[in-house]
Structures are given as C-alpha cells and as structure tokens.
Motif scaffolding. Structure first.
Motif, mmCIF file in Angstrom:
data_model
loop_
_atom_site.group_PDB
_atom_site.id
_atom_site.type_symbol
_atom_site.label_atom_id
_atom_site.label_comp_id
_atom_site.label_asym_id
_atom_site.label_seq_id
_atom_site.Cartn_x
_atom_site.Cartn_y
_atom_site.Cartn_z
ATOM 1 N N VAL A 20 0.592 -1.166 -0.375
ATOM 2 C CA VAL A 20 0.080 0.123 0.281
ATOM 3 C C VAL A 20 0.633 0.927 0.022
ATOM 4 N N SER A 21 0.756 1.913 -1.187
ATOM 5 C CA SER A 21 1.907 3.013 -1.021
ATOM 6 C C SER A 21 0.500 4.538 -1.025
ATOM 7 N N TYR A 22 1.487 5.916 -0.201
ATOM 8 C CA TYR A 22 0.711 7.012 -0.212
ATOM 9 C C TYR A 22 1.604 7.928 -1.045
ATOM 10 N N ASN A 23 2.522 8.585 -1.679
ATOM 11 C CA ASN A 23 3.118 9.554 -1.929
ATOM 12 C C ASN A 23 4.417 9.220 -1.959
ATOM 13 N N THR A 24 4.889 7.529 -2.385
ATOM 14 C CA THR A 24 6.432 7.270 -1.941
ATOM 15 C C THR A 24 6.797 6.253 -3.652
ATOM 16 N N ARG A 25 6.627 7.236 -4.317
ATOM 17 C CA ARG A 25 7.143 6.994 -5.750
ATOM 18 C C ARG A 25 8.396 6.665 -5.869
ATOM 19 N N ILE A 26 8.739 6.855 -5.749
ATOM 20 C CA ILE A 26 10.908 6.516 -5.824
ATOM 21 C C ILE A 26 10.977 4.861 -5.022
ATOM 22 N N LYS A 30 11.575 0.983 -5.893
ATOM 23 C CA LYS A 30 12.630 0.451 -5.718
ATOM 24 C C LYS A 30 12.212 -1.233 -4.435
ATOM 25 N N ALA A 31 11.052 -0.974 -4.097
ATOM 26 C CA ALA A 31 10.421 -2.360 -3.684
ATOM 27 C C ALA A 31 10.421 -2.788 -3.968
ATOM 28 N N LEU A 32 9.365 -2.366 -5.251
ATOM 29 C CA LEU A 32 8.863 -3.874 -6.570
ATOM 30 C C LEU A 32 10.258 -3.875 -6.966
ATOM 31 N N GLU A 33 11.406 -3.327 -7.404
ATOM 32 C CA GLU A 33 12.397 -3.973 -7.940
ATOM 33 C C GLU A 33 13.495 -4.924 -7.673
ATOM 34 N N THR A 34 13.615 -4.761 -5.915
ATOM 35 C CA THR A 34 14.103 -5.611 -5.092
ATOM 36 C C THR A 34 13.351 -6.735 -4.819
ATOM 37 N N LEU A 35 12.027 -6.491 -4.820
ATOM 38 C CA LEU A 35 11.346 -7.977 -4.780
ATOM 39 C C LEU A 35 11.572 -8.756 -5.699
ATOM 40 N N TYR A 36 11.012 -8.153 -6.816
ATOM 41 C CA TYR A 36 11.742 -9.294 -8.546
ATOM 42 C C TYR A 36 13.048 -9.926 -8.099
ATOM 43 N N GLN A 37 13.888 -9.023 -8.231
ATOM 44 C CA GLN A 37 15.291 -9.343 -7.824
ATOM 45 C C GLN A 37 15.734 -10.255 -6.770
ATOM 46 N N ALA A 52 -3.988 7.211 -3.698
ATOM 47 C CA ALA A 52 -4.755 8.706 -4.260
ATOM 48 C C ALA A 52 -2.513 9.028 -3.940
ATOM 49 N N SER A 53 -1.863 8.707 -4.469
ATOM 50 C CA SER A 53 -0.580 9.694 -4.051
ATOM 51 C C SER A 53 -0.750 10.879 -5.230
ATOM 52 N N SER A 54 -0.432 11.848 -4.556
ATOM 53 C CA SER A 54 -0.515 12.862 -5.545
ATOM 54 C C SER A 54 1.237 13.597 -5.900
ATOM 55 N N ASP A 55 1.784 12.481 -5.954
ATOM 56 C CA ASP A 55 3.327 11.789 -6.892
ATOM 57 C C ASP A 55 3.827 11.454 -8.361
ATOM 58 N N GLY A 56 2.845 11.056 -8.677
ATOM 59 C CA GLY A 56 2.686 10.571 -9.606
ATOM 60 C C GLY A 56 2.675 8.848 -9.550
ATOM 61 N N SER A 57 2.649 8.296 -8.266
ATOM 62 C CA SER A 57 3.177 7.417 -7.474
ATOM 63 C C SER A 57 2.335 5.467 -8.863
ATOM 64 N N ALA A 58 1.625 5.937 -9.159
ATOM 65 C CA ALA A 58 0.511 4.518 -9.634
ATOM 66 C C ALA A 58 0.798 5.207 -11.490
ATOM 67 N N GLY A 241 8.557 5.455 7.684
ATOM 68 C CA GLY A 241 8.202 6.505 7.738
ATOM 69 C C GLY A 241 7.874 7.354 6.979
ATOM 70 N N ALA A 242 8.190 6.955 5.773
ATOM 71 C CA ALA A 242 8.307 7.798 4.430
ATOM 72 C C ALA A 242 7.418 8.294 4.069
ATOM 73 N N SER A 243 6.475 7.691 4.177
ATOM 74 C CA SER A 243 5.148 8.009 4.286
ATOM 75 C C SER A 243 4.121 8.734 5.177
ATOM 76 N N THR A 244 4.609 9.144 6.005
ATOM 77 C CA THR A 244 4.021 9.992 7.581
ATOM 78 C C THR A 244 5.416 11.452 7.661
ATOM 79 N N SER A 245 5.288 12.612 6.821
ATOM 80 C CA SER A 245 5.846 13.443 7.036
ATOM 81 C C SER A 245 5.392 14.689 8.105
ATOM 82 N N ARG A 246 4.660 14.339 8.850
ATOM 83 C CA ARG A 246 4.852 15.083 9.948
ATOM 84 C C ARG A 246 4.930 14.402 11.138
#
Length: 322
Positions: A20-26, A30-37, A52-58, A241-246
C-alpha cells in the motif's frame, strides 16, 4: 490477478505480496525492483494499492512494472483498509504485507516462506529489519503493552534503560533480533500471514486508520491460539516512516492506536489504569521538555514541540479510534 513472479510458470501461486503506497513513488519502485530481484524460489502475485498519491506513484508503477496488479484508490483509505482491499481476491496460500519504504535482501521472501512451513502453527511470521546503513532496526516486532511496560514508559525508565529486557519489555530490550523467537506482534512492514487466517480474522480492523492495525491483528490471532514468530534469516531494509511527513501527526496517530489497543485487548478492570498511564506518559514528557523550547539546538526545540503537540491533542487520542 497480476502475472506471477519467478519459479515455473506452471507452478501454483504460493504468495500474494501486498503493498500500500502513499506518495512514496521512488521508494515504492525500489521496493518492487528488489522484490523481483531477490525472490527466486517462490511463485507470487503482487498487488499494489496506491492511496491517491499526488506524486505520480500510480503511473510510474504501471509503467515500470506492468506485471503488478495496480489498484488506484480514489482517496486515501489508510493502511488497514488499503491492505484489506488489495488482499480481497487473494487465492494463494500466504499473504505478505510489505511496506513501500522497504528493500528486500538475499532471498528474504523465499527464506520467510521456508520458515513459515517449518513453523506452521505460528500463523504469522516476520523477519529482521535493518536501516539503510545496515544497523539493526528493532521495529520488526514488539511485545504487547502492559501496565508494567506503560509504567516504565511514563516514568522514563524504559527510555533510560533501552537494552534492559525487564525495564524495556515492549521492545524486547537487549535482543538483537538474531535468533528465532515467538513474539506478540510482528510489524506490518514485513508480515507474512497464512491466507486462511487472514480471512478468518477479516484482515485488519478498519478502525485502525494508521498504526496499531498490525498489533491488533496479531493479538486477535493469538486469541485463536496462534503464536507469531520472527526469524533472523529473512532480512530487509526498512527506511521507516516515509509516508508520514509530520512527526507530530505520526506521534498522535501512534498514541491513538495504543489507546485503542488498551480498550480493545485489555481486561476491563485494567483499562482505566492503562489510559491513565498513557496520560501520565505524555504529561511527564511534556513537562520534561518544556525547558528545551529555549534551546539553541534545533533538535531539542523540535522534541519540545513534538510533546507539546501530543499533550495538546490528549483528549483526542486518549479516546482511541471509534
């Protein structure tokens, strides 16, 4: 389901990996890359729900990993509801909940599946987590909160004696996560669960919007007689904590989830005392950090602001989630 990863294409799918991702595109990429690797022996499907990320993740995930089943949530459903939706049509034997801010290492999933098969009565399994520099990240598992553990937190003893297993029981103080062990709670950043148990429990309780849902899940599994376990042989990097900025928002959410766990899992006779110790914990930290407001060091001022925000919101988080 999406095209399965690794192993023979004719072999049955053993595992559904849910992210489950939220504004953690990069980081998600990387998580998916290492998953398959790093997954070779286990045939798996992967489902990513983007909150509903706003950083183009999807769009980035769809482009880089067309084999992944991508679900685009129209709004932020939170971690619990997001995982429940993503795992809804799971047809595999196991479900792996994987954070988007993780990186797999050294066949971690293959080793975790082998571990699960070796200890089937655990029902829930986890591995060892480290930071990016390789240092141990103890947050792969926790012990359940108790009156004693909350007393030690409220008085600052567990903070002063972090490596003491008696005075810091929730963190299993002094244990380097380097042995196989039963635990109360496997953290949801890298949590393997038997699919039939996931369905029996109804997945995560949706009341836990963020934080605490993994603790609630594991405690409900333990009530059915399961005993979650950790192995050091399945290791991942968790950036945390990458998806929690505050940090204040995160702290308040954590406190809310802890109050909810007390109300949901403690005997009625202990709940009042537990909630009071939560209040006392925040009160002592608030008073202790007041002098830091005038400090010349930014980290000390931030610590004071952190506990001021938690204390100010106490009426909200002491109620727990509805």
């Amino acid at each position: 389901m999406a095209q399965a990863g690794v192993a023979s294409s004719s072999a049955p799918v053993t595992l559904t990996v849910v992210i489950v991702s939220y504004n953690t595109r990069i980081m998600t990429l990387k998580a998916l890359e290492t998953l398959y690797q790093h997954t070779h022996a286990t045939r798996f499907d992967c489902v990513v729900l983007d909150n509903a990320s706003s950083d183009g993740s999807a769009d980035a995930i769809a482009s880089a990993f067309p084999q992944v089943q991508l679900i685009r949530a129209p709004q932020n459903l939170g971690f619990a509801r997001g995982n429940n939706l993503a795992a809804l049509d799971c047809a595999s034997d196991y479900v792996l909940l994987l954070n988007p801010d993780t990186e797999l290492q050294d066949e971690a999933i293959d080793r975790l599946i082998d571990f699960a098969r070796l200890y089937p009565k655990a029902g829930i399994w986890g591995g060892r987590t480290v930071f990016a520099n390789g240092a141990l990240n103890i947050a792969s598992c926790w012990a359940r909160p108790t009156l004693v553990s909350l007393l030690f937190k409220a008085t600052g003893v567990s903070t002063a004696l972090t490596k003491n297993r008696f005075f810091n029981p929730e963190a299993y103080g002094g244990w380097a996560r380097d042995t196989v062990r039963q635990v109360d709670i496997v953290v949801g950043c890298f949590l393997l669960i038997e699919a039939s148990l996931w369905r029996r429990l109804g997945g995560f309780s949706p009341k836990y919007f963020m934080y605490g849902e993994d603790a609630d899940l594991c405690l409900r599994a333990r009530a059915f007689g399961y005993h979650p376990m950790i192995t050091p042989n399945a290791q991942i990097v968790h950036h945390v904590g990458a998806s929690t900025s505050r940090t204040e928002a995160k702290a308040i959410a954590v406190m809310t989830s802890r109050a909810s766990l007390i109300r949901d899992h403690w005997p009625k006779s202990h709940r009042g005392a537990g909630i009071f110790l939560m209040w006392l914990w925040s009160a002592t930290r608030y008073l202790a950090t007041r002098p830091l407001i005038a400090s010349n060091r930014a980290d000390r001022r931030a610590r004071a602001a952190h506990w001021a925000a938690v204390w100010t919101a106490r009426k909200l988080w002491l109620q727990g989630y509805d």
